[in-house]
Design a protein around this motif. Structure first.
Motif, short mmCIF file in Angstrom:
data_model
loop_
_atom_site.label_atom_id
_atom_site.label_comp_id
_atom_site.label_asym_id
_atom_site.label_seq_id
_atom_site.Cartn_x
_atom_site.Cartn_y
_atom_site.Cartn_z
N GLY A 9 0.72 -1.39 0.08
CA GLY A 9 -0.17 -0.17 0.14
C GLY A 9 0.92 1.27 -0.06
N GLU A 10 1.96 1.08 0.76
CA GLU A 10 2.66 2.52 0.74
C GLU A 10 3.44 2.76 -0.48
N GLY A 11 3.95 1.56 -1.11
CA GLY A 11 4.28 1.75 -2.59
C GLY A 11 3.46 2.44 -3.42
N PHE A 12 2.14 1.93 -3.42
CA PHE A 12 1.10 2.36 -4.32
C PHE A 12 0.81 3.86 -4.08
N LEU A 13 0.96 4.21 -2.85
CA LEU A 13 0.57 5.54 -2.27
C LEU A 13 2.05 6.54 -2.86
N ILE A 14 3.17 6.21 -2.91
CA ILE A 14 4.39 6.99 -3.43
C ILE A 14 4.01 6.97 -5.06
N MET A 15 3.51 6.05 -5.63
CA MET A 15 3.43 6.10 -7.23
C MET A 15 2.24 7.16 -7.38
N ILE A 16 1.25 7.04 -6.67
CA ILE A 16 0.16 8.11 -6.85
C ILE A 16 0.64 9.49 -6.73
N LYS A 17 1.43 9.64 -5.39
CA LYS A 17 2.07 11.11 -5.10
C LYS A 17 2.79 11.64 -6.30
N ARG A 18 3.69 10.59 -7.10
CA ARG A 18 4.39 11.02 -8.27
C ARG A 18 3.54 11.21 -9.45
N LEU A 19 2.46 10.56 -9.62
CA LEU A 19 1.79 10.89 -10.81
C LEU A 19 1.13 12.07 -10.62
N HIS A 20 0.38 12.26 -9.19
CA HIS A 20 0.03 13.69 -9.04
C HIS A 20 0.85 14.90 -9.22
N ALA A 21 2.26 14.81 -9.08
CA ALA A 21 3.03 15.80 -9.50
C ALA A 21 3.62 15.71 -10.83
N LYS A 22 2.99 15.10 -11.66
CA LYS A 22 3.13 14.82 -13.30
C LYS A 22 4.55 14.60 -13.16
N MET A 23 5.12 13.50 -12.70
CA MET A 23 6.44 13.05 -12.85
C MET A 23 6.29 12.13 -13.83
N ASP A 24 7.58 11.46 -14.42
CA ASP A 24 7.79 10.18 -15.28
C ASP A 24 7.66 8.94 -14.44
N VAL A 25 6.72 8.33 -14.65
CA VAL A 25 6.69 6.94 -13.70
C VAL A 25 6.73 5.57 -14.24
N ILE A 26 7.57 4.63 -13.88
CA ILE A 26 7.59 3.33 -14.33
C ILE A 26 6.73 2.80 -13.16
N ALA A 27 5.59 1.68 -13.78
CA ALA A 27 4.87 1.02 -12.80
C ALA A 27 4.89 -0.66 -13.10
N PRO A 28 4.46 -1.40 -11.89
CA PRO A 28 4.38 -2.76 -12.02
C PRO A 28 2.82 -3.08 -12.65
N ILE A 29 2.96 -4.53 -13.06
CA ILE A 29 1.76 -4.83 -13.46
C ILE A 29 1.67 -6.35 -12.68
N PHE A 30 0.30 -6.87 -12.62
CA PHE A 30 -0.14 -8.05 -12.26
C PHE A 30 -0.31 -9.06 -13.17
N ASP A 31 0.36 -10.08 -13.46
CA ASP A 31 0.20 -11.16 -14.41
C ASP A 31 -0.71 -12.45 -13.67
N ARG A 32 -1.87 -12.21 -13.96
CA ARG A 32 -2.93 -13.21 -13.25
C ARG A 32 -2.70 -14.77 -13.74
N ASN A 33 -2.28 -14.99 -14.72
CA ASN A 33 -2.09 -16.21 -15.08
C ASN A 33 -0.88 -16.79 -14.39
N ARG A 34 0.17 -16.16 -14.14
CA ARG A 34 1.18 -16.56 -13.41
C ARG A 34 1.08 -16.10 -11.96
N ASP A 35 0.02 -15.34 -11.53
CA ASP A 35 -0.12 -15.02 -10.07
C ASP A 35 1.01 -14.37 -9.49
N LEU A 36 1.59 -13.32 -10.25
CA LEU A 36 2.90 -12.56 -9.92
C LEU A 36 2.79 -11.30 -10.40
N SER A 37 3.64 -10.21 -9.70
CA SER A 37 3.54 -9.01 -10.26
C SER A 37 5.06 -8.85 -10.83
N ILE A 38 4.86 -8.14 -12.13
CA ILE A 38 5.92 -7.82 -13.01
C ILE A 38 6.41 -6.48 -12.63
#
Length: 204
Positions: free
Chosen positions: A84-113
């Motif tokens: 949750g804290e990591g997600f909050l940091i990402m949203i703060k960066r998006l709010h500040a209009k920064m360039d952001v690299i984000a993870p995704i979740f692969d449901r078939n492999r049941d893991l985050s990338i």
């Protein structure tokens, strides 16, 4: 759904008239249709020459090994099984209009990338979707002030139950196993989200 998409697209266009970036939170219980609606709204906005990206919260799932160490693997999908804290940091960066690299979740492999999605600083509309975007527990409730538009998908529990069981049936589980999986974890999570839901500007 087309009427819902039109309502949200029109509202986002109105907000775009007064700000460089619009951050949309699309919240709701698992199985409520957040991902489908978010993708359709983004598709319509992009067709209208308003560049938009969808950012799922699910990329912040903790890895199964960490969940197992913490005794949380059977509760995967509950608030405490996310960064949750990591997600909050990402949203703060998006709010500040920064360039952001984000993870995704692969449901078939049941893991985050990690590092799977690039969100350039000049994208005017970001649609975040996830269970806990408007949820009254720490740290999720620290995010609420950062949204420009909040949307909740309100689906009756009976309908959610059927959809959540169907999710597991789609993973080739038997009817009995699918029902057990949904009732042991998904449905309690859905009830928790509904009980601690924060008020959104738009409810669909």
């Amino acid at each position: 759904m087309s009427q819902q998409v039109s309502i949200l697209a029109d509202k986002i266009h109105q907000l775009r008239a007064t700000r460089d970036r619009v951050l949309v939170a699309m919240a709701g219980a698992p199985g409520s249709g957040k991902s489908t609606l978010a993708e359709e709204v983004a598709r319509v906005l992009n067709a209208q020459k308003c560049r938009s990206l969808v950012v799922p919260m699910d990329g912040f799932h903790l890895d199964n090994a960490i969940l197992e160490d913490r005794g949380l693997l059977p509760k995967k999908g509950a608030p405490e099984t996310f960064d949750g804290e990591g997600f909050l940091i990402m949203i703060k960066r998006l709010h500040a209009k920064m360039d952001v690299i984000a993870p995704i979740f692969d449901r078939n492999r049941d893991l985050s990338i990690a590092g799977a999605v690039h969100i350039p600083s000049d994208v005017p509309v970001i649609i975040a979707e996830g269970n806990y975007l408007m949820f009254d527990e720490d740290p999720w409730n620290d995010i609420t002030s950062l949204w420009d538009l909040t949307v909740r998908l309100d689906v009756p529990m009976d309908e959610l139950r059927g959809r959540l069981i169907q999710r597991w049936l789609n993973q080739n589980l038997s009817r009995a196993a699918a029902t057990r999986r949904a009732e042991s974890n998904d449905i309690p999570n859905a009830k928790r989200i509904i009980e601690k839901a924060l008020t959104c500007e738009i409810t669909l």
